[in-house]
Design a protein around this motif. Structure first.
Motif, PDB file in Angstrom:
ATOM      1  N   MET A 114      10.303   2.592   2.048  1.00  0.00           N
ATOM      2  CA  MET A 114       9.595   1.608   1.320  1.00  0.00           C
ATOM      3  C   MET A 114       8.190   1.509   1.257  1.00  0.00           C
ATOM      4  O   MET A 114       7.559   1.089   0.422  1.00  0.00           O
ATOM      5  CB  MET A 114      10.117   0.171   2.054  1.00  0.00           C
ATOM      6  N   ASP A 115       7.569   2.216   2.261  1.00  0.00           N
ATOM      7  CA  ASP A 115       6.159   2.195   2.099  1.00  0.00           C
ATOM      8  C   ASP A 115       5.789   3.293   0.844  1.00  0.00           C
ATOM      9  O   ASP A 115       4.748   2.856   0.276  1.00  0.00           O
ATOM     10  CB  ASP A 115       5.623   2.899   3.296  1.00  0.00           C
ATOM     11  N   ARG A 116       6.540   4.439   0.818  1.00  0.00           N
ATOM     12  CA  ARG A 116       5.943   5.285  -0.464  1.00  0.00           C
ATOM     13  C   ARG A 116       6.299   4.610  -1.531  1.00  0.00           C
ATOM     14  O   ARG A 116       5.449   4.702  -2.539  1.00  0.00           O
ATOM     15  CB  ARG A 116       6.978   6.518  -0.310  1.00  0.00           C
ATOM     16  N   MET A 117       7.431   3.948  -1.946  1.00  0.00           N
ATOM     17  CA  MET A 117       7.627   3.415  -3.065  1.00  0.00           C
ATOM     18  C   MET A 117       6.809   1.883  -3.229  1.00  0.00           C
ATOM     19  O   MET A 117       6.329   1.663  -4.560  1.00  0.00           O
ATOM     20  CB  MET A 117       9.208   2.778  -3.123  1.00  0.00           C
ATOM     21  N   ASN A 118       6.430   1.265  -2.217  1.00  0.00           N
ATOM     22  CA  ASN A 118       5.616   0.173  -2.580  1.00  0.00           C
ATOM     23  C   ASN A 118       4.071   0.697  -2.944  1.00  0.00           C
ATOM     24  O   ASN A 118       3.528   0.150  -3.720  1.00  0.00           O
ATOM     25  CB  ASN A 118       5.405  -0.773  -1.342  1.00  0.00           C
ATOM     26  N   ALA A 119       3.640   1.899  -2.257  1.00  0.00           N
ATOM     27  CA  ALA A 119       2.528   2.502  -2.753  1.00  0.00           C
ATOM     28  C   ALA A 119       2.570   2.994  -4.264  1.00  0.00           C
ATOM     29  O   ALA A 119       1.488   2.794  -5.016  1.00  0.00           O
ATOM     30  CB  ALA A 119       2.205   3.798  -1.929  1.00  0.00           C
ATOM     31  N   LEU A 120       3.425   3.336  -4.420  1.00  0.00           N
ATOM     32  CA  LEU A 120       3.787   3.848  -6.128  1.00  0.00           C
ATOM     33  C   LEU A 120       3.604   2.543  -6.748  1.00  0.00           C
ATOM     34  O   LEU A 120       3.031   2.354  -8.129  1.00  0.00           O
ATOM     35  CB  LEU A 120       5.150   4.481  -6.251  1.00  0.00           C
ATOM     36  N   ALA A 121       4.502   1.471  -6.435  1.00  0.00           N
ATOM     37  CA  ALA A 121       4.189   0.190  -7.246  1.00  0.00           C
ATOM     38  C   ALA A 121       2.858  -0.468  -7.370  1.00  0.00           C
ATOM     39  O   ALA A 121       2.143  -0.689  -8.561  1.00  0.00           O
ATOM     40  CB  ALA A 121       5.189  -0.974  -6.573  1.00  0.00           C
ATOM     41  N   ALA A 122       2.160  -0.313  -6.276  1.00  0.00           N
ATOM     42  CA  ALA A 122       0.589  -0.685  -6.239  1.00  0.00           C
ATOM     43  C   ALA A 122      -0.356   0.322  -7.084  1.00  0.00           C
ATOM     44  O   ALA A 122      -1.151  -0.288  -7.746  1.00  0.00           O
ATOM     45  CB  ALA A 122       0.276  -0.602  -5.034  1.00  0.00           C
ATOM     46  N   GLN A 123       0.070   1.578  -7.228  1.00  0.00           N
ATOM     47  CA  GLN A 123      -0.572   2.416  -8.121  1.00  0.00           C
ATOM     48  C   GLN A 123      -0.493   2.183  -9.424  1.00  0.00           C
ATOM     49  O   GLN A 123      -1.353   2.106 -10.027  1.00  0.00           O
ATOM     50  CB  GLN A 123      -0.010   3.934  -7.737  1.00  0.00           C
ATOM     51  N   TYR A 124       0.703   1.716 -10.116  1.00  0.00           N
ATOM     52  CA  TYR A 124       0.970   1.473 -11.268  1.00  0.00           C
ATOM     53  C   TYR A 124       0.786   0.003 -11.789  1.00  0.00           C
ATOM     54  O   TYR A 124       0.258  -0.156 -13.078  1.00  0.00           O
ATOM     55  CB  TYR A 124       2.174   2.058 -11.825  1.00  0.00           C
ATOM     56  N   GLY A 125       1.006  -1.034 -10.673  1.00  0.00           N
ATOM     57  CA  GLY A 125       0.692  -2.308 -11.242  1.00  0.00           C
ATOM     58  C   GLY A 125       1.666  -3.101 -11.970  1.00  0.00           C
ATOM     59  O   GLY A 125       1.529  -4.347 -12.115  1.00  0.00           O
ATOM     60  N   ASN A 126       2.747  -2.259 -12.543  1.00  0.00           N
ATOM     61  CA  ASN A 126       3.685  -3.178 -13.268  1.00  0.00           C
ATOM     62  C   ASN A 126       5.088  -2.793 -12.919  1.00  0.00           C
ATOM     63  O   ASN A 126       5.969  -2.663 -13.567  1.00  0.00           O
ATOM     64  CB  ASN A 126       3.564  -2.620 -14.823  1.00  0.00           C
ATOM     65  N   VAL A 127       5.082  -2.477 -11.476  1.00  0.00           N
ATOM     66  CA  VAL A 127       6.195  -2.084 -10.960  1.00  0.00           C
ATOM     67  C   VAL A 127       6.800  -3.133  -9.847  1.00  0.00           C
ATOM     68  O   VAL A 127       5.875  -3.132  -8.926  1.00  0.00           O
ATOM     69  CB  VAL A 127       6.198  -0.681 -10.293  1.00  0.00           C
ATOM     70  N   ASP A 128       7.803  -3.556  -9.476  1.00  0.00           N
ATOM     71  CA  ASP A 128       8.345  -4.348  -8.410  1.00  0.00           C
ATOM     72  C   ASP A 128       9.325  -3.363  -7.715  1.00  0.00           C
ATOM     73  O   ASP A 128      10.338  -2.942  -8.190  1.00  0.00           O
ATOM     74  CB  ASP A 128       9.049  -5.642  -8.655  1.00  0.00           C
ATOM     75  N   ILE A 129       9.350  -3.164  -6.314  1.00  0.00           N
ATOM     76  CA  ILE A 129      10.543  -2.661  -5.714  1.00  0.00           C
ATOM     77  C   ILE A 129      11.393  -3.597  -4.999  1.00  0.00           C
ATOM     78  O   ILE A 129      10.701  -4.368  -4.112  1.00  0.00           O
ATOM     79  CB  ILE A 129       9.836  -1.574  -4.691  1.00  0.00           C
ATOM     80  N   ILE A 130      12.654  -3.606  -5.269  1.00  0.00           N
ATOM     81  CA  ILE A 130      13.617  -4.700  -4.911  1.00  0.00           C
ATOM     82  C   ILE A 130      14.724  -4.127  -4.195  1.00  0.00           C
ATOM     83  O   ILE A 130      15.635  -3.673  -4.919  1.00  0.00           O
ATOM     84  CB  ILE A 130      13.921  -5.590  -6.180  1.00  0.00           C
ATOM     85  N   PRO A 131      14.819  -4.312  -2.992  1.00  0.00           N
ATOM     86  CA  PRO A 131      15.840  -4.094  -2.103  1.00  0.00           C
ATOM     87  C   PRO A 131      16.894  -5.155  -2.629  1.00  0.00           C
ATOM     88  O   PRO A 131      16.919  -6.236  -2.378  1.00  0.00           O
ATOM     89  CB  PRO A 131      15.756  -4.062  -0.887  1.00  0.00           C
ATOM     90  N   THR A 132      17.934  -4.715  -2.950  1.00  0.00           N
ATOM     91  CA  THR A 132      19.189  -5.646  -3.622  1.00  0.00           C
ATOM     92  C   THR A 132      20.437  -5.240  -3.434  1.00  0.00           C
ATOM     93  O   THR A 132      20.782  -4.055  -3.541  1.00  0.00           O
ATOM     94  CB  THR A 132      18.718  -6.356  -4.891  1.00  0.00           C
TER      95      THR A 132
END
Length: 251
Positions: A114-132
């Motif tokens: 989750m830390d890696r994917m949330n860092a990716l999301a922050a890098q691009y700014g138009n991504v949400d990582i959603i566990p579901t």
């Protein structure tokens, strides 16, 4: 003229060898703006080296073009894995678009992931990582496209394929697209999903159409006639034969 514009734009990425797919539906949908956005996504310097090293085998420019991704889209990505396509999708849809990367709920407990994917999301700014739960989620916006790559056979193994198909149908706008790419096992139905980590494209078509979608196209960009389909992709010494299917929610 349109074919020349597409080829020239996609060729901006030195990693991409371009052959425009002879698919009328795809050609009609692509504009020079979209082709430029795809080329920029493939050439994106924020992509890690381990991703770009896979481009020759995965042909992301052709696949993204075939799937119908374009700037400004809202995209649902099921099971983003390490984010190979998450980055490409985020860059292609651009700042006016958005990517909702849905990961299995169990991944929420894997803090390193989750830390890696949330860092990716922050890098691009138009991504949400959603566990579901793939069969039961609610997004802030209706989506233009749902996407999954090399995962559908695992959805079958986990019992989430049909719920995910139905949820994608509900989450998409009328006319929205559903793209599925996976390792091929022609003629096996659903019998090879666990043993070989492959799936019969005919079985995928049957399940997705049953959820309400209309079959909208198929690309052979990832077809490998030298794959005997008798081993899992990780055990096969070459590049596995993969199919790419596009479906549409009726208007």
């Amino acid at each position: 003229m349109k074919h020349a514009a597409i080829a020239a734009a996609l060729a901006l990425s030195g990693a991409l060898v371009v052959t425009v797919l002879p698919l009328a539906a795809e050609d009609a949908a692509i504009t020079t703006e979209t082709a430029n956005a795809i080329a920029a996504a493939v050439a994106d310097t924020m992509r890690p080296a381990e991703d770009t090293a896979r481009d020759e085998a995965r042909k992301p420019g052709k696949i993204i073009a075939f799937a119908g991704v374009r700037p400004g889209m809202v995209v649902i990505e099921y099971s983003p894995g390490g984010g190979y396509y998450t980055r490409l999708l985020a860059k292609t849809v651009g700042p006016t678009g958005h990517v909702y990367a849905l990961v299995p709920a169990g991944f929420a407990g894997r803090q390193d992931y989750m830390d890696r994917m949330n860092a990716l999301a922050a890098q691009y700014g138009n991504v949400d990582i959603i566990p579901t739960d793939f069969g039961n989620y609610k997004l802030p916006k209706m989506a233009d496209l749902a996407w999954t790559s090399e995962n559908y056979h695992d959805f079958v193994n986990g019992g989430t394929a049909e719920p995910a198909d139905k949820a994608a149908f509900a989450a998409l706008k009328p006319g929205g697209l559903y793209f599925i790419e996976d390792h091929a096992a022609p003629g096996t139905g659903l019998t090879a999903t666990n043993s070989l980590h492959r799936i019969d494209p005919a079985a995928v078509k049957s399940q997705v159409i049953a959820a309400g979608f209309v079959f909208d196209g198929e690309s052979d960009a990832l077809h490998n006639p030298d794959d005997p389909h008798d081993a899992s992709p990780r055990q096969f010494s070459g590049v596995s034969d993969k199919f790419a299917l596009r479906f549409k929610k009726p208007e």
